[in-house]
Design a protein around this motif. Structure first.
Motif, PDB file in Angstrom:
ATOM      1  N   LEU A  17       3.865  -0.359   4.999  1.00 33.28           N
ATOM      2  CA  LEU A  17       4.116   0.736   4.077  1.00 33.28           C
ATOM      3  C   LEU A  17       5.457   1.408   4.335  1.00 33.28           C
ATOM      4  CD1 LEU A  17       0.627   2.428   3.792  1.00 33.28           C
ATOM      5  CD2 LEU A  17       1.664   0.700   2.369  1.00 33.28           C
ATOM      6  N   ARG A  74       2.537   3.161   8.416  1.00 33.95           N
ATOM      7  CA  ARG A  74       1.286   3.183   7.673  1.00 33.95           C
ATOM      8  C   ARG A  74       0.204   3.958   8.420  1.00 33.95           C
ATOM      9  NH1 ARG A  74      -1.547   0.047   3.795  1.00 33.95           N
ATOM     10  NH2 ARG A  74      -3.795   0.275   4.072  1.00 33.95           N
ATOM     11  N   GLU A  82      -0.059   0.899  -2.842  1.00 32.55           N
ATOM     12  CA  GLU A  82      -0.350   0.979  -1.403  1.00 32.55           C
ATOM     13  C   GLU A  82      -0.758   2.390  -0.992  1.00 32.55           C
ATOM     14  OE1 GLU A  82       2.097  -1.464   1.347  1.00 32.55           O
ATOM     15  OE2 GLU A  82       3.389  -1.698  -0.404  1.00 32.55           O
TER      16      GLU A  82
END
Length: 309
Positions: A290, A121, A68
């Protein structure tokens, strides 16, 4: 204009280094200082990334070890029209990030695990876009060179303070000049270093916001990590204060002696930029895919939480 200002400030830093060499060793000392500065810059040109990454014990990650985080950097690099940089993680609770490398083709970006576990994120994207902006603006080499010369000047000043002696005719005058040099020159070098770093930070904020497309995400990230960066120890910066200018947020409280502009001013500039882009303010913070706490009902390992908590 920013590039011209940086060149002039870098030239002033080299001149200060030569002036210190002249005070300690006359014309021969000035020439030696010039050669040393040239040698350091040449060495830094080829080894800047290795020096900085080794200093932080950074470990390289890829699409398999951190899918990621690596994918996020890859997407941002594509938006910025940059070659894919090498991506590193630093196992430290201190929340920060930096970029290094002599040019975009040999660049690396790094973030601490503390930063990745603290931000959403979008905020991580804002931070890494800021670092890629440094790469795109070719700030990384300049800032590493500045840190190298400033560090060397402090070492030379300390050496001169303890080992420089006067001659028989004017020993007192020479000692006074030496004392002035070893005190004034490093202080002046610090001022030049701060001027270069602050100029580059404003530029990277603006360019990074354009790359990520969300100035408010970077503003939010700066607000979150700036206070924590002051409270959580950064051992690398403690050992080598010249490294402080590499980070996205400063590690010293005083605005006067900080290598970065005041965080409040940076946030205000980003908010103004967001207003011009007609980006609405976020309604409420939300968990990110995330974030290590993105799925409270089923805990999972996140690529941005390398400790797999």
């Amino acid at each position: 204009m920013s590039g011209f200002k940086t060149v002039m400030l870098l030239s002033a830093l080299t001149a200060l280094f030569m002036a210190l060499g002249y005070t300690l060793g006359g014309s021969g000392g000035a020439m030696i200082a010039l050669l040393v500065a040239a040698g350091m810059n040449l060495f830094t040109f080829w080894n800047a990334d290795k020096i900085v990454l080794s200093m932080h014990n950074a470990r390289e990650v890829d699409a398999e070890s951190a899918p990621e985080f690596y994918g996020l950097v890859r997407d941002l690099a594509q938006r910025a029209k940059l070659p894919m940089p090498r991506v590193y993680l630093i196992d430290e609770p201190h929340p920060n990030a930096f970029a290094t490398g002599r040019n975009p083709e040999h660049a690396a970006v790094a973030a601490t695990t503390g930063l990745l576990s603290m931000l959403s994120r979008d905020e991580v994207a804002g931070v890494m876009a800021h670092e890629l902006a440094h790469v795109k603006n070719r700030d990384t080499l300049i800032m590493t060179m500045v840190a190298t010369i400033a560090g060397a000047m402090s070492m030379l000043a300390n050496f001169g303070l303890f080992f420089r002696g006067g001659n028989e005719e004017n020993g007192h005058g020479n000692m006074l000049a030496t004392l002035m040099a070893v005190i004034v020159a490093p202080f002046a070098a610090m001022i030049v270093q701060m001027a270069i770093s602050r100029t580059r930070e404003y530029g990277a904020d603006a360019a990074g916001a354009e790359i990520s497309g969300n100035p408010r995400a970077l503003a939010s990230a700066l607000e979150k990590i700036s206070g924590k960066a002051e409270m959580i120890p950064n051992h690398v910066a403690e050992r080598n204060p010249a490294a402080a200018q590499l980070y996205i947020v400063p590690v010293h409280v005083s605005e006067l002696f900080s290598t970065h502009p005041a965080t409040e001013k940076r946030i205000a500039a980003l908010e103004e930029m967001a207003g011009g882009m007609a980006i609405p303010a976020p309604s409420a913070p939300r968990a990110s895919a995330l974030s290590p706490v993105a799925t409270p009902t089923r805990r999972r390992s996140s690529a941005l939480d390398p400790t797999r908590r």
